[in-house]
Design an enzyme around this catalytic site. Sequence first.
Site, short mmCIF file in Angstrom:
data_model
loop_
_atom_site.label_atom_id
_atom_site.label_comp_id
_atom_site.label_asym_id
_atom_site.label_seq_id
_atom_site.Cartn_x
_atom_site.Cartn_y
_atom_site.Cartn_z
N ARG A 1 -3.68 -3.67 -5.51
CA ARG A 1 -3.65 -2.98 -4.21
C ARG A 1 -2.61 -3.56 -3.24
O ARG A 1 -2.96 -4.07 -2.17
CB ARG A 1 -5.04 -2.97 -3.58
CG ARG A 1 -6.07 -2.41 -4.49
CD ARG A 1 -7.39 -2.16 -3.80
NE ARG A 1 -7.39 -0.87 -3.10
CZ ARG A 1 -8.46 -0.35 -2.53
NH1 ARG A 1 -9.58 -1.00 -2.54
NH2 ARG A 1 -8.40 0.82 -1.93
N ASN B 1 -13.85 7.64 4.58
CA ASN B 1 -12.39 7.52 4.51
C ASN B 1 -11.67 8.34 5.57
O ASN B 1 -10.45 8.25 5.71
CB ASN B 1 -11.89 7.90 3.11
CG ASN B 1 -12.25 6.83 2.09
OD1 ASN B 1 -12.75 5.76 2.45
ND2 ASN B 1 -12.01 7.11 0.82
C1 UD1 Z 1 -7.80 5.25 -0.27
C2 UD1 Z 1 -9.29 5.31 -0.13
C3 UD1 Z 1 -9.98 4.84 -1.42
C4 UD1 Z 1 -9.44 5.64 -2.61
C5 UD1 Z 1 -7.92 5.63 -2.64
C6 UD1 Z 1 -7.34 6.54 -3.71
C7 UD1 Z 1 -9.61 4.89 2.23
C8 UD1 Z 1 -10.16 4.01 3.29
N1 UD1 Z 1 -9.69 4.45 0.96
O1 UD1 Z 1 -7.45 3.88 -0.49
O2 UD1 Z 1 -11.38 5.04 -1.28
O3 UD1 Z 1 -9.95 5.07 -3.80
O4 UD1 Z 1 -7.39 6.07 -1.37
O5 UD1 Z 1 -7.78 7.84 -3.52
O6 UD1 Z 1 -9.17 5.98 2.50
N2 UD1 Z 1 -0.29 1.35 -3.61
C9 UD1 Z 1 0.85 0.59 -3.72
N3 UD1 Z 1 1.46 0.15 -2.58
C10 UD1 Z 1 0.99 0.47 -1.35
C11 UD1 Z 1 -0.18 1.28 -1.24
C12 UD1 Z 1 -0.79 1.69 -2.39
O7 UD1 Z 1 1.30 0.29 -4.82
O8 UD1 Z 1 1.58 0.05 -0.35
C13 UD1 Z 1 -0.96 1.79 -4.85
C14 UD1 Z 1 -2.38 1.19 -4.96
O9 UD1 Z 1 -2.36 -0.10 -5.51
C15 UD1 Z 1 -3.07 2.19 -5.85
C16 UD1 Z 1 -2.42 3.51 -5.45
O10 UD1 Z 1 -1.21 3.19 -4.79
O11 UD1 Z 1 -2.79 1.92 -7.20
C17 UD1 Z 1 -3.29 4.35 -4.53
O12 UD1 Z 1 -3.58 3.63 -3.35
P1 UD1 Z 1 -3.81 4.33 -1.94
O13 UD1 Z 1 -3.69 5.81 -2.08
O14 UD1 Z 1 -2.95 3.65 -0.94
O15 UD1 Z 1 -5.33 3.97 -1.66
P2 UD1 Z 1 -5.94 3.40 -0.33
O16 UD1 Z 1 -5.34 4.08 0.85
O17 UD1 Z 1 -5.98 1.93 -0.38
#
Ligand code: UD1
Length: 417
Positions: free
Chosen positions: A121, A23
């Site tokens: 997501r 990550n």
């Molecule tokens: C990153 C990690 C993943 C980890 C996650 C949470 C990487 C490549 N992946 O994923 O392994 O499980 O952090 O620690 O670093 N959300 C929204 N809108 C957005 C973006 C996110 O609602 O635009 C929500 C997602 O659906 C989820 C939460 O926020 O419920 C956390 O997501 P996020 O922190 O963005 O995770 P990732 O960056 O996808």
Amino acid sequence: MSQFFIKGGLPLEGEVKIQGAKNAVLPILAGALLNQGKSIIHNVPELRDVNTMISILESIGCKIKKEGKTLIVDSSSIHTNEVPEKLVREMRSSIILLGAILATHKQAKFSYPGGCDIGLRPIDLHLKSLRELGAEVKESHGYIYCKSSILKGCQIQLDYPSVGATENIMLAASLAQGLTIIRNAAKEPEICDLQNFINKMGGQVKGAGTNTVIINGVSKLQDVEYKIMPDRIAAGTFATAAVISGGKLTLKDVNIEHISSVVSKLQEGGSKIARYNNSLTIESPKVLKAVETIRTLPYPGFPTDMQAQMMALMTIAQGTSIITETIFENRFKHASQLIRMGANIKVDGRVAVIKGVEKLYGAHVSAMDLRGGAALTLAGLAAEGETIVDNIYHVDRGYEYFEKSLQELGASIIRIE
Ligand code: UD1
């Protein structure tokens, strides 16, 4: 489809060197676009997600050389800002290229990203933030079209501390005009690694690791050489593997602070821990106790990426454990597979109740996602008899030479192609 074939019951013993962080390397590879020049990146893990990112970068014109665990990325000759749909669908993290491409090439076209099926997501926070920086973002027929003649620093208040959105903003804002302040930013250690990488290129980012990240945009970034931090989730997974197998392992090259929430839960279960510089020894207890409650939370809380492995461990602990998954709404798919192995788990929405059983039994199970696949592999190490884990391409996304490392530690596990 490849499978793991595991004969359970052998305790793991020995030392394992922890891989570079998946990550961290993915956003840093996106960051390699920013200098429109050369980035030498060390400690890059050999993973399917990294190979997907390399293919994406090559498809837009980057020249990439691999020398062992070092990648040399030359981003000076990018010829398109359109990222191939097939590759974007393979990996959700491809969305972090959006900020970097927009910052350097003023336009980007993307399809909606794919990745592990662990919840909806959405990417609304990414898109909203890029709009606030001055980009014109249109969504139409499954594609995202972004355009911006100029990105301007601004104040961004994230509704949720999204890891990917924080990184995307940092990448875009590094070359924007003026100051960007991200409030309610994610505090994950990988954000600090990205900050260090950008700053080594001549960028001006501070605050990573706190909930306010401040980026002072610069007009140009330089060539860079950088070493990726250790993978805290791989470290947590091997620590859990030591305990579930009834063994004792020393993890080398770990940042112990990064895994303190996992270590504290393993200690609650009775495991003994010894720390020395950047290595950690973990010894399983005679009687493994249930950990009453685990709640996944943004860093420094218990990581959602360790929830499945911890659930596998709790299936054979004495007592009842309750796991609440607060980050992703559909991240208990491994529970039904663990039940096939004899586990006693009830899932209700975002809560799983695990009553420890005396033993797991080998069964034919399927990995549904990356960390769930790792959890089933760990369960197979502990189970009586033979376990087959299907769909291990999920596991290959995040663990480097997983079965080889486990074999070297004494496990009976082979890959069947
Ligand atoms: C990153 C990690 C993943 C980890 C996650 C949470 C990487 C490549 N992946 O994923 O392994 O499980 O952090 O620690 O670093 N959300 C929204 N809108 C957005 C973006 C996110 O609602 O635009 C929500 C997602 O659906 C989820 C939460 O926020 O419920 C956390 O997501 P996020 O922190 O963005 O995770 P990732 O960056 O996808």
